[in-house]
Structures are given as structure tokens and as C-alpha cells.
Design an enzyme around this catalytic site. Structure first.
Site, short mmCIF file in Angstrom:
data_model
loop_
_atom_site.label_atom_id
_atom_site.label_comp_id
_atom_site.label_asym_id
_atom_site.label_seq_id
_atom_site.Cartn_x
_atom_site.Cartn_y
_atom_site.Cartn_z
N HIS A 104 -0.48 1.79 -3.56
CA HIS A 104 -1.89 1.65 -3.18
C HIS A 104 -2.09 2.28 -1.80
CE1 HIS A 104 -1.05 -2.02 -5.63
NE2 HIS A 104 -2.31 -1.95 -6.02
N ASP A 107 -1.00 -0.09 0.92
CA ASP A 107 0.43 -0.34 1.06
C ASP A 107 1.00 0.46 2.22
OD1 ASP A 107 0.28 -1.79 -1.31
OD2 ASP A 107 0.95 -0.10 -2.54
#
Length: 461
Positions: A104, A107
Site C-alpha cells: 500500500h 506502508d
């Protein structure tokens, strides 16, 4: 190969075979082993996720993080922390020897004070990821935007009652879809974790479905505008964090896509634990997606039979995964999808090396499941018995019903005259289950034969 974060693992994880007791070696997985004429690595297309493995400290609702993750130290400058996280992740990926990773946006790049700050950080980090991909040869299976963690998304992203929140979500997806294309990503995933409701008392279901459909259409439009060639994947889940999630399961998403003329734009990313939360087997969801022409990719994990939530544990059941792999392989295998290990350690698995133990076991489970699936396909008995069960549909009566030549009245006349008088036929479920078990058990013999070990000699010290 860097040893900065995983010094206990001094090189790439080797294959050592079933007799090995080395915990840092594969027992089954051999990337170059040919299975049904195709490399094992190309069948499985294994990916590691960055969120659970590198962006989660081991916390839960009852306690703080337990893991040894120096790159998550809150005292670090955000860009320094991001760089360290990528160093750790790509060291791990290179040593594990998998071909892919997934992530993501949040992240790897936290939000800044303004959207412009956030974009600058993301672009800087994407540059760093591109460099590490070039150094290691690891590729991006799929990227995605985190549209569920920030408080603005508490009431949803695409289905939020505030159009300004929807606009921010659209901007975030655009940025991450652009980044995925730039990194050569093979797919882009949309998981609507907050696309649902907590209570119907404040929810307009028709309005939110309309919003959701338009949002997905905008994503597809942007994909074509920028020339992204990968698949767009929707990931079903029935609930958690919402009480009810709109992308409940394969059947629900199929109906939604067909209702809004989006079926040609999206396929599905299926997660094992999400299937069981929806009351299905993972085998069911895979088979349903394939039958609908919507199969795309897999998040491989498992839930705990005693718990009713998404535990995201590492897969360890050949019995369960072999049936899913049988459906995947018999239908032609993955296109651009693969097995992403969307999995997290238990909070008591504190050491960094535990990441290797967990991933090695999961990948070996996938590899062994593939061998079972291949054995079932080569044997052909399941396929033969399934085809035999439907053989009547290739006869005159079956063809006339499917072609529309046999109306209810005509069929009624034939039944009334006694021309049609069927008798029940055994489904032979237990026999079919025995066929599967025979394949699972026979893999041991095939493995031993492959390495030239007499079957009777197995297990000797």
C-alpha cells in the site's frame, strides 16, 4: 547481499529436501522444478506483502507492539524510517528468493501535513523502491492505496457521505495507480475495507452503491488513460472493520459488476480468510470466480477455526490449498496474478528471523499443494467423473433444453407420458474425497522417487 537487518540468514534460502532439518531451508519449494511442464515459480508467482511483515509492530487492541522492528521506531525522521524499512524489506525479499512483493502507499510513505507534502514523500519513496527493484530483480505483483486507516475514511472512501472525502480517495488512488504503472506492477488492487456500514439507521444503500460504481468506473477510466496494462482487482470481504462490507463475496461482487457494466474492467483478488469469514470454503470462492470469468489473484493465508475474525495466519494446510490450486491449474493458471502472502506473525513470534520461518513454511505448503493438484490433473479421475456426471447434457434432451427448443409444456407432456422417468444417481462424494486423499498421500512417493530415495528407506537415520 545486505546483512544489515537479517544477519542470521547469510544468503539466499536454499532447497534442502524433505529429509533436511534446517529450519532456514525449503523442503519442497524448488523454483526451477518443472510441474506439468512449467516452472514451480511460474505456477505459484509468490509475493510478500510489506504491510504485515514490515509495517506492523505486533500490536493489537489489547497491547502495544512486541516485534523487533527498528525501522518502525517513532523517533526516526519519516524519510529515514522509510529508507530503513525498504532496506529491511528488500534484504528479506532477496534472501527469501521470491519473485514479487505487494504494498500500500501508506506502508512505505506516511501522510504529510498537506497533500503536496504527502505526494512529495510518496514520489521520493517510489524512486527508492524502483532502485531496489533494479538491484534485486524483485518485481511488483500489485500496488494499492490505503483507503481505510486515516480517520477521514471512517465512514468509507468511495461510499463516504461527504463527496470531498471521495475526492481525496480518488486523488490517492490516482497517485498509487500511477506509481504502480511506473514500477511495472502487474495488477492494481482495491480492497473496500470501509465500503460498508456500521448501522442502517444512517445509511442510504442506493446512494452508496451509486457512488461505489462511479468511483470504480473512474479508476477504470484512469487505467486506460495512462495506458496501464495490468488487471484491476477487487478483493471481497464480508465484514471487519465494517459490520457489513459491500464487496461481501464472489457472488456479490459479480452481481454488482454486471449490474453496473463493469464486469469487463475488473477481476477478483481472493483471500482465504475472507472466504471463511463469508461462510464459504476457499475452494468455493476460487471455483466461483473461475466459473464467472473473474479470477485474478490470491491472498494466501488462513483463519483460526476458533475465531470469527481475520487472523491472517500463514497457510499450513495442504488439504485445503490443494483443492484451490487444482481449480487454478486446471483452468490454465494465473495470468498476471499470483499468491501474495497476506500474512502476519503471531505476537509472540518476536524475532526478525521468525519472518523467514513463517514464509518458508507457507511457500513449502503452496509448493506441496501444487504437486497434489498436478497429481490430480495427471490422474484425470476427478475430471472424468465430473464430466460423466453431466453427460446427459450432451444428449438430445439436454441440448434441446439449453438451446431453448424445449418449453415447459413440451417437457411436461414427455414427463406425463412416461417418456422421461429419471432415477437418482449416486454423487459418490466419499469416493471423490478418497481420490483427493490418495493424491495427497502419494505425493510423498513421488517426492522420494524424484530424489532417487527408495520408498522403504524413507525416515532412516
Amino acid at each position: 547481499m545486505s546483512d544489515a537487518f537479517f544477519s542470521e540468514v547469510t544468503g539466499r534460502i536454499p532447497y534442502a529436501g524433505l529429509d533436511s532439518t534446517d529450519p532456514l531451508a525449503f523442503k519442497v519449494y524448488q523454483p526451477d522444478r518443472l510441474v506439468l511442464g512449467k516452472r514451480m515459480e511460474d505456477h505459484l508467482r509468490v509475493a510478500v506483502c510489506l504491510w504485515h511483515s514490515f509495517n506492523w509492530p505486533g500490536s493489537d487492541v489489547f497491547g502495544v507492539g512486541t516485534f523487533d522492528r527498528p525501522w518502525l521506531d517513532a523517533r526516526l525522521d519519516p524519510l529515514v524510517a522509510a529508507r530503513a524499512k525498504l532496506d529491511a524489506a528488500f534484504e528479506f525479499l532477496a534472501k527469501l528468493g521470491v519473485p514479487y512483493f505487494c504494498f500500500h502507499d501508506r506502508d512505505v510513505a506516511p501522510e504529510g501535513k498537506t497533500w503536496a507534502d504527502t505526494q512529495r514523500t510518496l514520489e521520493t519513496v517510489i524512486d527508492q523502491i524502483a532502485g531496489r527493484m533494479e538491484q534485486t530483480g524483485v518485481r511488483l505483483l500489485w500496488g494499492t492505496a490505503n483507503l481505510f486507516s486515516h480517520p477521514r475514511y471512517a465512514a468509507g472512501a468511495a461510499t463516504n457521505p461527504d463527496p470531498e472525502v471521495v475526492a481525496v480517495a480518488a486523488a490517492q488512488v490516482r497517485s498509487m495507480l500511477d506509481a504502480t504503472k511506473r514500477l511495472g506492477g502487474e495488477n492494481y488492487v482495491l480492497w473496500g475495507g470501509r465500503e460498508g456500514y456500521e448501522t442502517l439507521l444512517n445509511t442510504d444503500l442506493a446512494q452508496e452503491e451509486t457512488q461505489h460504481a462511479r468511483f470504480l468506473a473512474m479508476v477504470a477510466e484512469h487505467k486506460h488513460r495512462i495506458g496501464f496494462k495490468g488487471m484491476l482487482l477487487i478483493e471481497p470481504k464480508p465484514q471487519e472493520p465494517t459490520k457489513h462490507q459491500y464487496d461481501y463475496d464472489v457472488a456479490t461482487v459479480r452481481g454488482f459488476l454486471e449490474r453496473h457494466d463493469l464486469a469487463g474492467e475488473f477481476r477478483l483478488n481472493l483471500e482465504a480468510n475472507h472466504a471463511t469469514l463469508a461462510g464459504h470454503s476457499f475452494h468455493h470462492e476460487v471455483a466461483a470466480a473461475i466459473a464467472a470469468g473473474l479470477f485474478g489473484s490470491i491472498d494466501a493465508n488462513r483463519g483460526d477455526y476458533q475465531n470469527g475474525w481475520d487472523t491472517d495466519q500463514f497457510p499450513n494446510s495442504v488439504d485445503e490449498l490443494a483443492l484451490a490450486l487444482y481449480e487454478i491449474v486446471r483452468s490454465g493458471g494465473f495470468g498476471s496474478g499470483g499468491f501474495n502472502l497476506d500474512t502476519k506473525l503471531r505476537r509472540q513470534s518476536l524475532d526478525r528471523t521468525d519472518l523467514f520461518h513463517a514464509h518458508i513454511g507457507a511457500i513449502d505448503t503452496l509448493a506441496r499443494s501444487l504437486l497434489v493438484a498436478a497429481a490430480l490433473i495427471e490422474d484425470g479421475e476427478l475430471e472424468r467423473l465430473r464430466a460423466e456426471r453431466y453427460v446427459g447434457w450432451s444428449g438430445d434432451l439436454g441440448r434441446s433444453i439449453l438451446k431453448g427448443d424445449a418449453a415447459l409444456e413440451l417437457l411436461s407432456v414427455r414427463v406425463l407420458s412416461g417418456d422421461i422417468d429419471p432415477r437418482p444417481v449416486s454423487g459418490r462424494q466419499e469416493m471423490l474425497e478418497n481420490v483427493v486423499n490418495r493424491a495427497i498421500w502419494s505425493v510423498d512417493r513421488a517426492e522420494l522417487a524424484a530424489i532417487g530415495t527408495p520408498v522403504g528407506a524413507a525416515g532412516r537415520g
